[in-house]
Design an enzyme around this catalytic site. Structure first.
Site, PDB file in Angstrom:
ATOM      1  N   ALA A   1       0.822  -1.210   0.000  1.00 49.11           N
ATOM      2  CA  ALA A   1       0.000   0.000   0.000  1.00 49.11           C
ATOM      3  C   ALA A   1       0.860   1.267   0.000  1.00 49.11           C
ATOM      4  O   ALA A   1       0.348   2.372  -0.051  1.00 49.11           O
ATOM      5  CB  ALA A   1      -0.939   0.010   1.200  1.00 49.11           C
TER       6      ALA A   1
ATOM      7  N   GLU B   1      16.401  -4.965   5.105  1.00 50.66           N
ATOM      8  CA  GLU B   1      15.699  -4.715   3.842  1.00 50.66           C
ATOM      9  C   GLU B   1      16.693  -4.803   2.665  1.00 50.66           C
ATOM     10  O   GLU B   1      16.383  -5.380   1.625  1.00 50.66           O
ATOM     11  CB  GLU B   1      15.063  -3.321   3.924  1.00 50.66           C
ATOM     12  CG  GLU B   1      14.147  -2.996   2.805  1.00 50.66           C
ATOM     13  CD  GLU B   1      12.671  -3.019   3.213  1.00 50.66           C
ATOM     14  OE1 GLU B   1      12.346  -3.158   4.408  1.00 50.66           O
ATOM     15  OE2 GLU B   1      11.845  -2.903   2.306  1.00 50.66           O
TER      16      GLU B   1
ATOM     17  N   ASP C   1      11.318   5.174   5.911  1.00 53.13           N
ATOM     18  CA  ASP C   1      10.248   4.333   6.459  1.00 53.13           C
ATOM     19  C   ASP C   1      10.571   3.877   7.871  1.00 53.13           C
ATOM     20  O   ASP C   1       9.738   3.950   8.781  1.00 53.13           O
ATOM     21  CB  ASP C   1      10.027   3.100   5.573  1.00 53.13           C
ATOM     22  CG  ASP C   1       9.738   3.475   4.134  1.00 53.13           C
ATOM     23  OD1 ASP C   1       9.509   4.671   3.871  1.00 53.13           O
ATOM     24  OD2 ASP C   1       9.741   2.573   3.289  1.00 53.13           O
TER      25      ASP C   1
HETATM   26  C1  GLA Z   1      10.138   3.258  -0.256  1.00 52.85           C
HETATM   27  C2  GLA Z   1      11.492   3.182   0.443  1.00 52.85           C
HETATM   28  C3  GLA Z   1      11.847   4.518   1.078  1.00 52.85           C
HETATM   29  C4  GLA Z   1      11.693   5.675   0.104  1.00 52.85           C
HETATM   30  C5  GLA Z   1      10.347   5.600  -0.623  1.00 52.85           C
HETATM   31  C6  GLA Z   1      10.245   6.620  -1.722  1.00 52.85           C
HETATM   32  O1  GLA Z   1       9.127   3.439   0.686  1.00 52.85           O
HETATM   33  O2  GLA Z   1      11.488   2.186   1.414  1.00 52.85           O
HETATM   34  O3  GLA Z   1      13.150   4.463   1.601  1.00 52.85           O
HETATM   35  O4  GLA Z   1      12.759   5.706  -0.799  1.00 52.85           O
HETATM   36  O5  GLA Z   1      10.122   4.325  -1.190  1.00 52.85           O
HETATM   37  O6  GLA Z   1      10.270   7.894  -1.200  1.00 52.85           O
END
Ligand code: GLA
Length: 382
Positions: free
Chosen positions: A124, A161, A173
């Protein structure tokens, strides 16, 4: 929902292991603006939300550890000294990756069991993965007295990750999920990994998410490709990251890069500027400017950075038809997931209905609308 999930993981844990677990809630995030700027050492503007992962975790006397994903009805058992990445796209990697990265830092943990459940649909664009990673590292840090700071914990989540999930993500994030503050968004400088909280009270306006319910499937390699394109342009410019470049700098190497990569770098520089301008607009209570920056962000993500999709573009076009929506854009990595909309409160329900009907008609499938509250980061629940 949060309380319900917490009591569910707790009950399942006690049924299975017969001991009282430590309970953790780890939130997902939204991002007001500043997309694909984090791995360019730039600015982002995320906030933790009231949706996320509820986890029950406790030490175990068994000769192995286990993880149980209630949503997927998935269960794994593993040896702490024999970890390796599982098939791409499997939830196990988020758990195993964190355990491996903790041990890579020479921290000693013992066997444990974890049961978790979430209410963020995966894909999402709301960082269900960072929420899960953070819940694992936070729980293990507590149980085994590892003495990790929150900053260290999010770096562990991020490494999981990179090395287990295979996405070379930035830090946004994991940071937002760990450091979230109730009713605030965080203007995060991804170079210093320090943030400034902004109280979010849009008076008669609010944020609203619309999920395309399109999962970003092909996106992992597309994400990594963009990251390496940005890094190679920074190298050409002789700087550490695109955060340090201006549009004028970029002009000087225009003929040395493909037109596509030029547009991507231009987007990053502009998006970084938009994130800073957005924080000023919020400070000034200037929602019209904020809205325009948000629309500008989507335009760049779609046309220059090319991480949108038909469904996301459609939702943003629908928003533009409604004067009570001040701004809308795709959120997160892209290729699916949600749009974030800045909308007049009184118009939200009607817009949700209109847009849902139009979406159904256009694509023969439904979208989902979420109203969210900005919340605390990863924490123990007593
Ligand atoms: C994903 C990645 C983040 C960021 C966003 C784009 O969510 O996990 O680190 O780069 O894409 O802003």
């Amino acid at each position: 929902m949060k309380e319900q999930m917490l009591s569910e993981v707790k009950n399942v844990f006690i049924e299975n292991y017969g001991v009282e677990p430590l309970l953790i809630f780890s939130p997902g995030r939204i991002n007001i603006i500043g997309e694909h700027t984090d791995y360019n050492d730039g600015f982002v503007f995320p906030a933790a939300v009231d949706k996320g992962i509820a986890a029950a975790i406790q030490k175990s006397d068994a000769q192995y550890s286990s993880a149980h994903a209630l949503d997927m009805d998935g269960h794994i058992e593993f040896q702490l000294d024999q970890l390796k990445p599982q098939a791409q796209g499997s939830w196990e990697n988020y758990v195993l990756g964190v355990v491996a990265e903790i041990q890579n830092r020479n921290k000693v943990i013992g066997n444990f069991n974890i049961v978790f459940k979430g209410d963020i649909p995966s894909g999402a664009g709301m960082s269900s993965s960072a929420a899960l990673e953070n819940s694992v590292v936070f729980g293990l840090n507590e149980l085994f007295n590892l003495g990790l700071t929150k900053h260290e914990m999010i770096l562990i989540s991020q490494k999981a990750e990179h090395n287990y999930v295979g996405v070379k993500c930035g830090i946004m994030d994991q940071y937002a999920s760990m450091f979230g503050k109730k009713d605030h968004a965080l203007l995060l400088d991804c170079r210093t990994v320090e943030s400034k909280p902004y109280k979010i009270d849009f008076k008669d306006h609010q944020l609203m998410l619309i999920n395309t319910n399109v999962k970003h499937s092909l996106s992992d390699s597309a994400y990594n490709d963009r990251r390496s394109a940005c890094e190679s342009i920074a190298e050409l410019l002789g700087i550490k990251a695109l955060r340090d470049a201006t549009i004028i700098d970029l002009e000087t190497i225009k003929d040395k890069v493909t037109p596509e990569n030029y547009q991507k770098a231009l987007f990053v520089i502009e998006e970084n500027n938009r994130a800073i301008m957005a924080s000023k607009a919020i400070e000034d209570g200037d929602l019209e400017t904020l809205g325009n920056l948000i629309y500008g962000s989507h335009n760049g993500l779609s046309k220059q950075y090319k991480v949108s999709c038909e469904e996301l573009d459609f939702l943003v076009e629908q928003a533009k038809l409604n004067k009570q929506v001040l701004g809308a854009r795709m959120m997160g990595g892209g290729f699916g997931g949600c749009t974030i909309n800045l909308i007049e409160k009184t118009a939200a329900n009607t817009f949700a209905e209109t847009v849902s009907k139009a979406y159904e008609k256009a694509f023969g499938k439904s979208c989902s609308v979420y109203f969210i509250a900005l919340s605390e980061g990863t924490h123990i629940v007593k």
